[in-house]
Design an enzyme around this catalytic site. Structure first.
Site, mmCIF file in Angstrom:
data_model
loop_
_atom_site.group_PDB
_atom_site.id
_atom_site.type_symbol
_atom_site.label_atom_id
_atom_site.label_comp_id
_atom_site.label_asym_id
_atom_site.label_seq_id
_atom_site.Cartn_x
_atom_site.Cartn_y
_atom_site.Cartn_z
ATOM 1 N N CYS A 1 8.505 -29.446 7.508
ATOM 2 C CA CYS A 1 7.938 -28.459 8.442
ATOM 3 C C CYS A 1 7.632 -29.053 9.817
ATOM 4 C CB CYS A 1 6.678 -27.846 7.853
ATOM 5 S SG CYS A 1 6.930 -27.195 6.208
ATOM 6 N N HIS B 1 2.697 -25.035 13.325
ATOM 7 C CA HIS B 1 3.541 -24.653 12.199
ATOM 8 C C HIS B 1 2.798 -23.569 11.420
ATOM 9 C CE1 HIS B 1 5.566 -24.525 8.473
ATOM 10 N NE2 HIS B 1 4.682 -25.245 7.815
ATOM 11 N N ASN C 1 5.846 -18.689 5.556
ATOM 12 C CA ASN C 1 6.068 -20.066 6.011
ATOM 13 C C ASN C 1 7.587 -20.320 6.042
ATOM 14 O OD1 ASN C 1 6.412 -22.845 6.163
ATOM 15 N ND2 ASN C 1 4.710 -23.312 4.795
#
Ligand code: ACO
Length: 383
Positions: free
Chosen positions: A115, A259, A289
């Protein structure tokens, strides 16, 4: 040598059409909209169609970013795709995107930092531009997380989504663009968040000298609570580090684009930093996500909503598997009216031509092999 600055001059995003709500998920696993929303802030996520891949998502985002930058693919020197869900170990997703775009002069490679991948890729490209070795680059975060989830595991399948976001970086002698970056890693936390490579079956067990325990699934494994603790700590520390490096204070920052893992993580980090939540841009509610794609996807929404204006300082902060984390301060330089996102549709014909060119190149290789008298396996034919 003249100092070069890497400015963001284009941005583009692509989300698959299909959305899946929390209520829909509650029909396949024992969960509820209330549980998911309260713990994560997620309501819906996008899921790629069967014909879509990480590379096709990345291509769509990159083509849109090039349109905003008003740049021809042949002007691109470097393509980096940050992804944890490539269709192949090689060719890289970036090479497939290079071909789809017809970016005939570009170097291309994938970057694996989970990520944090977008922030890592941004720094690699910005440094290439700063040294003068590259003039323009496209950085893409693209993921098909839906393909690496265990859809019977409620603790992970509710968290993720698919999508891609891209930015175009352009070298300039005018100060601005990527001003400071901090990147870190800690492999001792490798077991907290992992996705085994597809060629390992049974998969190696982390920290057990590559023995196996009969676990045959190539899916995401996560220790949610530990990841939560890690994330809230490193968001705060990396923002503080990068501000120090850029010689800025929190008051100099217009927007932080973290993020998009989940809302609670960001709220806890904001409290640690004593910064108001209004400074953090969040769109995890709609996208879930999307790993390496989440920061550029959020950037696109922030720009569309008018949250950035010229000379604003924006911070990108990423954190994820590896463990990896990092933050960048970028001086925003583009006025929305300077960008050219519309009126560029006809230019997509160049991508049809790029596909044609690619087919011709393949045909040419076959013809050359016949003409030179070599068989497909490279051995000289018997005379
Ligand atoms: N629906 C309903 N119940 C659930 C679900 C679900 N989807 N998932 C877990 N539960 C249950 C568990 O089984 C457990 O039940 P039990 O008490 O009967 O055993 C209970 O809820 C609590 O489970 P926990 O895992 O302790 O829940 P927690 O409060 O820690 O929340 C969460 C889980 C949301 C994953 C949290 O740990 C978190 O936010 N972690 C961060 C991880 C993250 O965001 N990862 C994303 C990828 S990493 C990254 O991007 C950096």
């Amino acid at each position: 040598m003249m100092t070069r600055y890497a400015h963001i001059v284009g941005w583009g995003c692509y989300l698959p059409d299909r959305t899946v709500t929390n209520d829909e998920l509650s029909q396949i696993v024992d969960t509820s909209d209330e549980w998911i929303y309260q713990r994560t802030g997620i309501r819906t996520r996008h899921i790629a169609a069967a014909h879509e891949t990480t590379a096709t998502l990345a291509f769509e985002a990159a083509a849109r970013a090039l349109a905003v930058a008003d740049m021809h693919p042949s002007q691109v020197d470097l393509i980096i795709v940050a992804t944890s869900t490539p269709a192949y170990m090689f060719p890289s997703t970036a090479c497939l995107v290079q071909d789809y775009l017809g970016a005939t002069k570009a170097a291309a490679f994938d970057l694996s930092a989970a990520c944090s991948g977008f922030v890592y890729a941004l720094q690699m490209a910005a440094q290439s531009i700063a040294t003068g070795s590259m003039r323009n680059a496209i950085i893409i975060g693209s993921e098909t997380m839906s393909r690496v989830l265990d859809w019977s595991d409620r603790s992970t399948c509710v968290l993720f989504g698919d999508g891609a976001g891209a930015v175009v970086l352009k070298g300039s002698s005018i100060p601005g663009g990527v001003m400071a970056t901090t990147l870190r890693s800690d492999g001792s936390g490798a077991d907290l968040l992992s996705l085994p490579a597809l060629y390992h079956n049974p998969v190696p067990v982390m920290g057990a000298e590559f023995s196996t325990n009969g676990h045959h699934k190539n899916i995401i494994d996560m220790d949610g609570r530990q990841v939560y603790r890690f994330a809230t700590n490193v968001i705060a520390s990396s923002i503080q580090d990068v501000l120090r490096q850029a010689e800025l204070t929190a008051d100099d920052i217009a927007l932080i684009i973290p993020h998009q893992a989940n809302t609670r993580i960001i709220e806890t980090a904001a409290k640690k930093l004593k910064m108001p939540m209004e400074k953090f841009y969040l769109n995890v509610e709609h996208n879930g996500n999307t790993s390496a794609a989440s920061i550029p996807l959020a950037l696109c929404d922030a720009v569309r909503e008018g949250r950035l204006k010229p000379d604003d300082n924006v911070v990108f902060v990423g954190f994820g598997g590896g463990l990896t984390w990092g933050a960048s301060v970028v001086k925003w330089g583009v006025r929305p009216q300077e960008a050219a996102p519309s009126g560029n549709e006809w230019k997509r014909v160049r991508y049809v031509l790029a596909r044609g060119r690619s087919r011709l190149r393949r045909l040419q290789r076959k013809v050359e092999a016949i003409v030179t008298g070599r068989s497909d396996n490279g051995k000289e034919p018997e005379r």
